[in-house]
Design a protein around this motif. Structure first.
Motif, short mmCIF file in Angstrom:
data_model
loop_
_atom_site.label_atom_id
_atom_site.label_comp_id
_atom_site.label_asym_id
_atom_site.label_seq_id
_atom_site.Cartn_x
_atom_site.Cartn_y
_atom_site.Cartn_z
N PRO A 94 -27.62 -32.20 46.76
CA PRO A 94 -28.62 -31.11 46.68
C PRO A 94 -29.17 -30.69 48.04
O PRO A 94 -29.51 -29.52 48.23
CB PRO A 94 -29.72 -31.71 45.80
CG PRO A 94 -29.04 -32.77 45.00
CD PRO A 94 -28.00 -33.34 45.90
N PHE A 116 -28.72 -37.92 43.50
CA PHE A 116 -30.04 -37.49 43.01
C PHE A 116 -29.88 -36.40 41.94
O PHE A 116 -30.36 -35.28 42.10
CB PHE A 116 -30.88 -36.98 44.18
CG PHE A 116 -31.31 -38.05 45.14
CD1 PHE A 116 -32.53 -38.68 45.01
CD2 PHE A 116 -30.48 -38.44 46.19
CE1 PHE A 116 -32.93 -39.68 45.89
CE2 PHE A 116 -30.87 -39.42 47.09
CZ PHE A 116 -32.10 -40.05 46.93
N HIS A 117 -29.22 -36.75 40.84
CA HIS A 117 -28.96 -35.75 39.81
C HIS A 117 -30.10 -35.63 38.80
O HIS A 117 -30.26 -34.59 38.17
CB HIS A 117 -27.65 -36.08 39.08
CG HIS A 117 -26.45 -36.11 39.98
ND1 HIS A 117 -26.09 -35.03 40.77
CD2 HIS A 117 -25.55 -37.09 40.25
CE1 HIS A 117 -25.01 -35.34 41.46
NE2 HIS A 117 -24.67 -36.58 41.18
N ARG A 118 -30.86 -36.70 38.63
CA ARG A 118 -31.98 -36.70 37.69
C ARG A 118 -33.23 -37.16 38.43
O ARG A 118 -33.64 -38.32 38.33
CB ARG A 118 -31.69 -37.61 36.49
CG ARG A 118 -30.67 -37.04 35.52
CD ARG A 118 -30.32 -38.04 34.44
NE ARG A 118 -31.47 -38.44 33.62
CZ ARG A 118 -31.92 -37.76 32.57
NH1 ARG A 118 -31.34 -36.62 32.22
NH2 ARG A 118 -32.95 -38.20 31.88
N SER A 119 -33.81 -36.27 39.19
CA SER A 119 -34.97 -36.63 39.99
C SER A 119 -36.01 -35.52 39.94
O SER A 119 -35.68 -34.33 39.96
CB SER A 119 -34.57 -36.92 41.44
OG SER A 119 -33.85 -35.83 41.98
N ILE A 120 -37.27 -35.92 39.86
CA ILE A 120 -38.39 -35.00 39.82
C ILE A 120 -39.37 -35.37 40.93
O ILE A 120 -39.67 -36.55 41.13
CB ILE A 120 -39.13 -35.07 38.46
CG1 ILE A 120 -38.18 -34.70 37.31
CG2 ILE A 120 -40.35 -34.15 38.46
CD1 ILE A 120 -37.73 -33.25 37.31
N PHE A 148 -35.63 -40.54 34.64
CA PHE A 148 -35.71 -39.69 35.82
C PHE A 148 -36.21 -40.48 37.03
O PHE A 148 -37.15 -41.26 36.91
CB PHE A 148 -36.66 -38.51 35.59
CG PHE A 148 -36.10 -37.44 34.71
CD1 PHE A 148 -35.35 -36.40 35.24
CD2 PHE A 148 -36.30 -37.48 33.34
CE1 PHE A 148 -34.83 -35.41 34.42
CE2 PHE A 148 -35.78 -36.49 32.51
CZ PHE A 148 -35.04 -35.46 33.05
N SER A 226 -38.57 -31.51 48.05
CA SER A 226 -38.20 -30.45 47.11
C SER A 226 -36.69 -30.39 46.90
O SER A 226 -36.21 -30.26 45.77
CB SER A 226 -38.72 -29.11 47.63
OG SER A 226 -38.33 -28.05 46.79
N SER A 229 -34.94 -32.74 44.42
CA SER A 229 -35.51 -32.77 43.07
C SER A 229 -35.06 -31.59 42.22
O SER A 229 -34.88 -30.48 42.72
CB SER A 229 -37.04 -32.78 43.16
OG SER A 229 -37.48 -33.79 44.05
N LEU A 230 -34.94 -31.85 40.92
CA LEU A 230 -34.66 -30.78 39.97
C LEU A 230 -35.87 -29.87 39.81
O LEU A 230 -35.75 -28.68 39.52
CB LEU A 230 -34.29 -31.37 38.61
CG LEU A 230 -32.97 -32.14 38.53
CD1 LEU A 230 -32.84 -32.82 37.17
CD2 LEU A 230 -31.79 -31.21 38.77
N GLY A 231 -37.05 -30.44 39.97
CA GLY A 231 -38.29 -29.69 39.86
C GLY A 231 -39.39 -30.42 40.58
O GLY A 231 -39.25 -31.59 40.93
N CYS A 232 -40.49 -29.72 40.83
CA CYS A 232 -41.60 -30.31 41.57
C CYS A 232 -42.90 -30.10 40.80
O CYS A 232 -43.26 -28.97 40.48
CB CYS A 232 -41.70 -29.66 42.96
SG CYS A 232 -43.02 -30.33 43.98
#
Length: 249
Positions: A94, A116-120, A148, A226, A229-232
């Motif tokens: 990413p 880091f495929h499933r990280s928030i 996550f 950021s 991560s998939l989202g923040c």
């Protein structure tokens, strides 16, 4: 993973060369391979690089080095600091797609084997309310229970609670993106937290070992939080908070 110090030194030297910033250094490496192959092993390849100034070419051929290399190597050995470049398979995919990706990362601990495929990301103010701290810890724990990873910055307040919440659940790892070199823990009172993170996760930095905390480091590292991560999720933050700068990145 054993650190290849000639690889580290060559990347640092490339970034010190006149008129070569991070973006050009990355492009050169993607075209020519790891910098040590055209700086140390076969410097004649420098003649084949278009639009490389004489000052840059002469610097790369010289023995000049603007950092205290012996101190960097010593710190990496003392704290078991590992190094990956953007050319390595273990470099987070990413991050390659963000604006201004770091050419390399230093880290202590373990990177996720599957990336880091499933990280928030969970971030927020250092001066958090009790309610904000409680919610950050609760949300991080729930995310970890759902599998996550949690990314944050090891700061006081929301960041610390996010890391602790993830650790409490124990289902997924947490990763701290530093605004200093990995030899340091900032703030120092979070040393115990950093040690717990490194048992299964990692503290990660784009800054060389020995690099001290500077105000501008922390907004700069937010793009990495950021980008991984998939989202923040911003739990609490003032209008001028660095946390609010992280979310739109």
């Amino acid at each position: 993973m054993k650190t290849d110090f000639k690889k580290v030194r060559a990347w640092l030297k490339l970034l010190q060369a006149p008129e070569i910033g991070k973006a050009r250094a990355i492009n050169l490496a993607k075209t020519l391979g790891e910098p040590y192959t055209f700086i140390e092993e076969n410097a004649n390849r420098l003649d084949d690089i278009d639009n490389l100034s004489d000052s840059a070419r002469n610097f790369l051929r010289s023995d000049d080095f603007n950092y205290n290399w012996l101190e960097i190597e010593k710190l990496m050995q003392k704290f078991d600091i590992k190094f990956i470049s953007i050319l390595d398979d273990s470099y987070p995919i990413p991050l390659k797609n963000i604006f201004d990706p770091p050419p390399f990362l230093f880290y202590r601990g373990k990177l996720p084997p599957n990336g880091f495929h499933r990280s928030i990301a969970i971030v927020g103010t250092r001066k958090a309310s009790d309610y904000g701290k409680l919610q950050a810890r609760k949300i991080a724990r729930q995310l970890s229970e759902a599998g996550f990873m949690v990314i944050s910055g090891l700061a006081y307040g929301i960041d610390s609670m996010a890391h602790w919440g993830c650790l409490e659940a124990g289902r997924a790892n947490t990763y701290a993106i530093m605004g200093t070199g990995c030899d340091q823990v900032y703030p120092p009172r979070n040393r115990k937290l950093a040690e717990k993170i490194m048992e299964n996760g990692a503290i990660i930095s784009e800054y060389i070992p020995g690099h001290k905390a500077e105000r501008w480091n922390f907004p700069e590292r937010n793009r990495i939080i950021s980008g991984l991560s998939l989202g923040c999720l911003v739990v609490e933050g003032s209008k001028k908070s660095g946390a609010l700068l992280t979310a739109p990145l």
